[in-house]
Design an enzyme around this catalytic site. Structure first.
Site, short mmCIF file in Angstrom:
data_model
loop_
_atom_site.label_atom_id
_atom_site.label_comp_id
_atom_site.label_asym_id
_atom_site.label_seq_id
_atom_site.Cartn_x
_atom_site.Cartn_y
_atom_site.Cartn_z
N TYR A 77 38.35 75.69 79.22
CA TYR A 77 37.91 75.27 78.01
C TYR A 77 36.43 75.46 78.01
O TYR A 77 35.73 74.89 78.86
CB TYR A 77 38.14 73.68 77.91
CG TYR A 77 39.50 73.15 77.61
CD1 TYR A 77 40.40 73.74 76.52
CD2 TYR A 77 40.67 72.63 78.43
CE1 TYR A 77 41.49 73.29 76.12
CE2 TYR A 77 41.60 72.31 78.18
CZ TYR A 77 42.32 72.70 77.07
OH TYR A 77 43.57 72.44 76.82
N ASP B 111 42.68 78.51 71.40
CA ASP B 111 43.42 78.06 70.20
C ASP B 111 42.96 76.32 70.18
O ASP B 111 43.79 75.68 69.48
CB ASP B 111 44.81 77.81 70.67
CG ASP B 111 45.54 77.18 71.72
OD1 ASP B 111 44.54 76.60 72.60
OD2 ASP B 111 46.65 76.81 71.89
N HIS C 299 50.22 76.14 72.61
CA HIS C 299 49.67 75.06 73.31
C HIS C 299 50.89 73.86 73.47
O HIS C 299 50.30 72.71 73.33
CB HIS C 299 48.62 74.40 72.79
CG HIS C 299 47.46 73.87 73.55
ND1 HIS C 299 46.55 74.51 73.76
CD2 HIS C 299 47.52 72.73 74.02
CE1 HIS C 299 45.68 73.77 74.47
NE2 HIS C 299 46.09 72.72 74.84
N GLY D 114 56.24 78.20 76.89
CA GLY D 114 56.20 77.27 75.77
C GLY D 114 57.85 76.96 75.65
O GLY D 114 58.52 77.98 75.05
N ARG E 28 63.21 75.90 79.78
CA ARG E 28 63.66 74.79 80.69
C ARG E 28 64.74 75.37 81.56
O ARG E 28 65.21 74.70 82.10
CB ARG E 28 64.41 73.78 79.65
CG ARG E 28 63.58 73.08 78.72
CD ARG E 28 62.41 72.15 79.51
NE ARG E 28 61.46 71.17 78.87
CZ ARG E 28 60.17 71.86 78.17
NH1 ARG E 28 59.80 73.01 78.63
NH2 ARG E 28 59.70 71.05 77.63
N ARG F 98 55.60 71.09 81.13
CA ARG F 98 56.10 69.83 81.25
C ARG F 98 57.21 69.62 82.25
O ARG F 98 57.09 68.40 82.92
CB ARG F 98 56.79 69.46 79.80
CG ARG F 98 55.75 69.18 78.51
CD ARG F 98 56.57 68.81 77.43
NE ARG F 98 55.73 68.32 76.36
CZ ARG F 98 54.96 69.06 75.47
NH1 ARG F 98 55.36 70.23 75.34
NH2 ARG F 98 54.35 68.60 74.57
#
Length: 396
Positions: free
Chosen positions: A150, A178, A274, A309, A312, A332
């Protein structure tokens, strides 16, 4: 009621990556759960990430596959598997072991890991944990650490951070493009409002992570000066001067910006919205990948294309690779696995995805990842909704 220390579900009963989410919710404090599970606005961008993967089907070829090679080169560094651990901030809120623990688990499995600017621990400490684990493994793991940047408003501070990353030995720099501002993360806004009411209407003061001057507060709570809203293409020039290794632009969402990335000579792009946490109604990374495959396929010969993104299932990694992606990021599921089970969770999550990759390769009829081709998938349902350059041209 305080959260339990351990989830009620034994680790052995986690057989899909989705199983880690419920386990993590049991043990995470509310603020940490809101941070990791929340998304922008009403959640459409996150929903697109999750929903688009099953809209692509395989076209398997039937043949005998007696051996498998799941290795993949990422920016010149071989990995054991064609996926990597995505950058995730403030992991100390998931587990006290934080990023060092995540890195140890990923290194044992031969995965590359992208470390966020928003770490809970100093970037040097994380690299030390990596070297310690490599030493324990006899330096046999192909795993490498990359750094997600960042860019702060203060250019002196930005240059200093890049030099620290370089001195620590990170392999590549993933510049986040972004976040000119933070998205409206609804669940976090509700949490902030409740906290404010509990404090008599006083606004909570946001602070950086205790051990990291560059770390933000939770979700929609930025630290002043932490994100540069004026970051532009010209800034790549001074970033390249400070950084001599590979550069990846993180957060690309259109084919036009992929063309710009090629023109500016970066080594890779990470297609990402994101995690659905920034712009409302963003395209999924998979949709952007299809844009590139359709309108600018030569990009795959000019730089490496990564996708991040909503993934799974390990089978879906191969869908992205069929369409030209170099590798796929997973975020995640690793956060949830680490929160619930620590390093063992990180390793278990990797094993689940790896097994799914291997099973699907065998049933697709491919022995190595370089045998994957676009004609092995049917993406018609997504292609029907893809942006087209002439969509708004008047018809005669």
């Amino acid at each position: 009621m305080a959260n339990p220390t351990h989830p009620t579900t034994p680790l052995a009963l986690c057989v899909t990556t989705d199983d880690f989410e419920a386990a993590a919710k049991e043990v995470l404090p509310e603020k940490a759960w809101v941070y990791v599970s929340s998304s922008a606005a009403s959640g459409l961008s996150l929903k697109a990430n999750l929903d688009d993967w099953p809209r692509i089907n395989f076209r398997p070829r039937i043949m005998s596959v007696s051996s498998l090679d799941t290795r993949r080169s990422v920016l010149g560094q071989m990995a054991s598997l064609p996926f990597f651990v995505s950058a995730m901030g403030t992991l100390g809120n998931a587990h006290p072991g934080a990023e060092p623990l995540l890195v140890r688990g990923a290194t044992r499995k031969g995965l590359h890991t992208v470390i966020s600017t928003a770490t809970s621990k100093p970037l040097e400490n994380i690299m030390n944990a990596y070297h310690e684990e490599q030493s324990h493994l006899g330096h046999q793991s192909p795993s490498r650490l990359c750094f997600q940047l960042y860019v702060p408003i203060d250019r002196t501070k930005a240059r200093s951070l890049i030099q620290r990353v370089k001195a620590a030995g990170y392999q590549s720099l993933w510049v986040t493009v972004d976040t000119s501002t933070l998205g409206k993360r609804t669940a976090d806004r509700y949490l902030q409002a409740r906290e404010s009411l509990d404090q008599g209407g006083r606004e909570e003061v946001t602070e950086a992570a205790a051990e990291n001057d560059y770390g933000p507060a939770f979700g929609g709570r930025p630290v002043p000066g932490y994100l540069d809203p004026g970051l532009n293409w010209e800034d790549l020039a001074w970033i390249k001067q400070e950084w001599s290794g590979p550069i990846v632009l993180k957060g690309i969402q259109t084919v036009e910006d992929v063309k710009m990335a090629v023109q500016h000579g970066v080594q890779g792009v990470l297609l990402s919205n994101h995690g659905g946490r920034q712009i409302h109604s963003a395209p999924s990374a998979l949709m952007t990948l299809l844009e590139i495959r359709t309108y600018y396929p030569e990009a795959f010969d000019k730089l490496e294309v990564f996708v991040d993104g909503g993934l799974r299932d390990g089978a879906d990694v191969l869908k992205a690779l069929c369409l030209g992606a170099t590798a796929v990021g997973v975020g995640r599921p690793y956060f949830y696995a680490m929160a619930a089970y620590g390093q063992e969770g990180v390793e278990r999550c990797t094993d689940i995805l790896a097994e799914e990759v291997e099973i699907t390769m065998k049933m697709l009829g491919v022995a190595s990842l370089d045998q994957l081709r676009p004609d092995m998938v049917n993406a018609t349902r997504l292609l029907n909704e893809m942006w087209r350059p002439d969509a708004f041209r008047p018809r005669l």
